[in-house]
Design a protein around this motif. Structure first.
Motif, short mmCIF file in Angstrom:
data_model
loop_
_atom_site.label_atom_id
_atom_site.label_comp_id
_atom_site.label_asym_id
_atom_site.label_seq_id
_atom_site.Cartn_x
_atom_site.Cartn_y
_atom_site.Cartn_z
N ARG A 1 133.12 -15.91 99.55
CA ARG A 1 134.05 -15.18 100.43
C ARG A 1 133.71 -15.42 101.89
O ARG A 1 134.60 -15.52 102.74
CB ARG A 1 134.03 -13.69 100.10
CG ARG A 1 134.73 -13.35 98.78
CD ARG A 1 134.95 -11.85 98.64
NE ARG A 1 133.68 -11.15 98.47
CZ ARG A 1 133.08 -10.95 97.29
NH1 ARG A 1 133.63 -11.42 96.18
NH2 ARG A 1 131.95 -10.27 97.22
N LEU A 2 132.42 -15.55 102.18
CA LEU A 2 132.00 -15.83 103.55
C LEU A 2 132.46 -17.21 103.98
O LEU A 2 132.99 -17.39 105.09
CB LEU A 2 130.47 -15.72 103.65
CG LEU A 2 129.86 -15.75 105.05
CD1 LEU A 2 130.40 -14.61 105.92
CD2 LEU A 2 128.33 -15.68 104.96
N ILE A 3 132.28 -18.20 103.12
CA ILE A 3 132.74 -19.56 103.42
C ILE A 3 134.24 -19.57 103.66
O ILE A 3 134.75 -20.24 104.57
CB ILE A 3 132.39 -20.51 102.27
CG1 ILE A 3 130.89 -20.86 102.28
CG2 ILE A 3 133.22 -21.80 102.35
CD1 ILE A 3 130.49 -21.81 103.37
N GLU A 4 134.98 -18.81 102.85
CA GLU A 4 136.44 -18.81 102.95
C GLU A 4 136.95 -18.11 104.20
O GLU A 4 138.15 -18.14 104.48
CB GLU A 4 137.04 -18.19 101.69
CG GLU A 4 136.83 -19.05 100.45
CD GLU A 4 137.44 -18.44 99.20
OE1 GLU A 4 137.99 -17.31 99.29
OE2 GLU A 4 137.39 -19.09 98.13
N MET A 5 136.04 -17.50 104.95
CA MET A 5 136.43 -16.87 106.22
C MET A 5 136.45 -17.86 107.37
O MET A 5 137.01 -17.58 108.43
CB MET A 5 135.46 -15.74 106.55
CG MET A 5 135.72 -14.45 105.79
SD MET A 5 137.35 -13.77 106.17
CE MET A 5 137.16 -13.42 107.92
N HIS A 6 135.86 -19.07 107.18
CA HIS A 6 135.69 -19.95 108.35
C HIS A 6 137.02 -20.44 108.95
O HIS A 6 137.11 -20.63 110.16
CB HIS A 6 134.75 -21.13 108.03
CG HIS A 6 135.39 -22.29 107.33
ND1 HIS A 6 135.40 -22.42 105.96
CD2 HIS A 6 136.03 -23.39 107.81
CE1 HIS A 6 136.00 -23.54 105.63
NE2 HIS A 6 136.40 -24.15 106.73
N PRO A 7 138.11 -20.63 108.16
CA PRO A 7 139.37 -21.00 108.82
C PRO A 7 139.90 -19.91 109.75
O PRO A 7 140.45 -20.20 110.82
CB PRO A 7 140.32 -21.26 107.65
CG PRO A 7 139.44 -21.56 106.49
CD PRO A 7 138.25 -20.69 106.69
N VAL A 8 139.73 -18.65 109.34
CA VAL A 8 140.19 -17.54 110.18
C VAL A 8 139.35 -17.45 111.45
O VAL A 8 139.87 -17.29 112.56
CB VAL A 8 140.14 -16.21 109.40
CG1 VAL A 8 140.55 -15.05 110.30
CG2 VAL A 8 141.04 -16.28 108.17
N LEU A 9 138.03 -17.57 111.28
CA LEU A 9 137.15 -17.55 112.45
C LEU A 9 137.48 -18.71 113.39
O LEU A 9 137.52 -18.55 114.62
CB LEU A 9 135.68 -17.65 112.01
CG LEU A 9 135.13 -16.48 111.18
CD1 LEU A 9 133.71 -16.78 110.71
CD2 LEU A 9 135.15 -15.20 112.01
N GLY A 10 137.76 -19.88 112.81
CA GLY A 10 138.09 -21.04 113.63
C GLY A 10 139.35 -20.85 114.43
O GLY A 10 139.42 -21.16 115.62
N GLU A 11 140.40 -20.31 113.78
CA GLU A 11 141.65 -20.07 114.51
C GLU A 11 141.43 -19.07 115.64
O GLU A 11 142.00 -19.22 116.73
CB GLU A 11 142.71 -19.56 113.56
CG GLU A 11 144.08 -19.44 114.24
CD GLU A 11 145.01 -18.49 113.52
OE1 GLU A 11 146.23 -18.69 113.61
OE2 GLU A 11 144.52 -17.52 112.91
#
Length: 429
Positions: free
Chosen positions: A313-323
């Motif tokens: 779930r943490l890994i899957e947050m990286h696109p949101v953090l990137g945007e």
């Protein structure tokens, strides 16, 4: 402090310094310092010789004792006296862009009123005017102690001679048509230090040549601005690439991952929707697609075994953090930020972070997901060794209609040889 953090900080600082330098270069600083009336050591009544582009030289007195006091920060003011409203509009528009205050007068009488209201730094005076002509009015200005020190540039389309201009007391004259940039340079030079220069063509040209000269000067300015913009864009790209490489060292991915996927994605985009590449943010989105991983612990990114539920779930947050990181950057808004957020979405809706499906996934992200998968399969990862090109081709083909847009997979297969050449170039180097 981890090495990637230090490198990122250094890159950010270098970019800030470079941006400041370029912006200072692009800006025109108009503060005019007070210039002493006479050059040190120059005897009273000495003369200065000034060569001109026309080969004419005139001697001018150095005595500027009556020059007005202009403290630092004084706005440069020009008075344009010409009965042609179109020429006045052109000069006002041109010089106001250069941060010069421009007053206008259509006759000698209105010019006198303007001078009484506020003393200009330079007067640009047309010779051929109804009523009092420019030569006569120039003599009047130079005979009056209150206006004698104001530099006067005569504009003429007539065949007045150098002797007439000198006798009238003009500090300079330009023949129409004239270069606006030449007039700007001359006006600023006279406004600060005085002196006499005779510039411009000695032949009378048709009036439409003035517009032609404006067009030439405009083209020169556009070319200069374009060169500065390209320089800034190159610096921006180098900084973005350096940031992406610093991120790759954190993720322990094979070097130049961001450069390879950029080239793959560019090649596919050019075949599918070349107009997308007209927005530079798309390419930067390709490079910075994983920028959100800066917020993911290295232990999770480098883990060689299976991820736990919370880790995934943490890994899957990286696109949101990137945007969130790039969304406020003007150059990355639009296609670029959409690639950063949506490059892990799947055609069947089972991707992340938004579970988008089909054509709801931005086109740039659908294209990039194939480029990203291609490089991921053919590169070493912490959890497996690199696969072959043939294995990547087979896996992407199997993913058509589930993980990938099937039409883009078809284009990928059509362009497979060109993409393979890019892959081989990187592996040879």
């Amino acid at each position: 402090m981890p090495s990637w953090v230090l490198l990122t900080a250094l890159v950010t600082l270098a970019w800030a310094l470079l941006t400041a330098l370029v912006l200072m270069t692009l800006g025109r600083i108009r503060s005019i310092p007070w210039t002493e009336p006479e050059e040190p050591g120059a005897p009273e009544g000495a003369v200065r010789e000034v060569a001109s582009t026309s080969g004419v030289t005139i001697e001018a007195p150095l005595d500027l004792s009556e020059a007005p006091y202009r403290p630092t920060g004084h706005a440069f003011r020009m008075l344009v006296v010409d009965d042609d409203p179109h020429l006045r509009d052109l000069l006002r528009t041109s010089f106001e862009l250069a941060e010069i205050d421009v007053d206008e007068a259509e006759s000698a009488r209105s010019a006198a009123q303007q001078i009484a209201a506020g003393r200009p730094d330079v007067i640009v005076l047309d010779v051929a005017m109804p009523g009092t002509d420019g030569i006569t009015y120039c003599r009047t200005l130079k005979a009056d102690p209150l206006t004698r020190a104001i530099p006067v540039i005569l504009l003429t389309g007539d065949t007045i001679s150098e002797a007439e201009a000198r006798a009238a007391g003009a500090d300079a004259f330009l023949r129409k048509p004239f270069s606006p940039l030449e007039l700007l340079t001359l006006a600023e030079r006279l406004g600060v230090s005085g002196g006499v220069q005779i510039l411009g063509s000695h032949t009378v040209a048709p009036p439409d040549r003035q517009l032609a000269l404006y067009a030439q000067d405009f083209r020169r300015l556009v070319e200069l601005e374009r060169g500065q913009r390209l320089l800034l864009q190159d610096a921006y790209r180098e900084t973005v690439v350096a940031l992406a490489r610093a991120l790759e060292s954190k993720d322990d991915t094979t070097g130049a991952h961001s450069e390879r996927v950029r080239l793959y994605a560019n090649a596919l985009t050019e075949a599918i929707a070349p107009t997308l590449l007209e927005e530079p943010g798309l390419e930067y989105g390709f490079i910075l697609h994983d920028i959100g991983k800066i917020g993911i612990p290295e232990a999770v990114l480098r883990k060689s075994g299976p991820l736990t539920g919370p880790e995934r779930r943490l890994i899957e947050m990286h696109p949101v953090l990137g945007e969130q990181m790039v969304g406020e950057a003007a150059l990355l808004r639009g296609h670029g930020s959409r690639v950063v957020r949506s490059h892990h979405e799947r055609w069947d809706g089972r991707g992340y972070p938004d579970r988008l499906a089909g054509e709801d996934i931005p086109l740039g992200a659908r294209i990039f997901s194939i480029a990203d998968a291609l490089d991921a399969i053919t590169s070493d990862r912490p959890y497996r060794s690199a696969g072959t090109w043939e294995e990547a081709l087979a896996e992407i083909t199997r993913g058509a209609g589930s993980q990938f847009d099937p039409e883009i997979v078809d284009v990928f297969r059509d362009r497979e040889e060109a993409l393979r050449r890019l892959y081989l170039e990187f592996n040879v180097n």
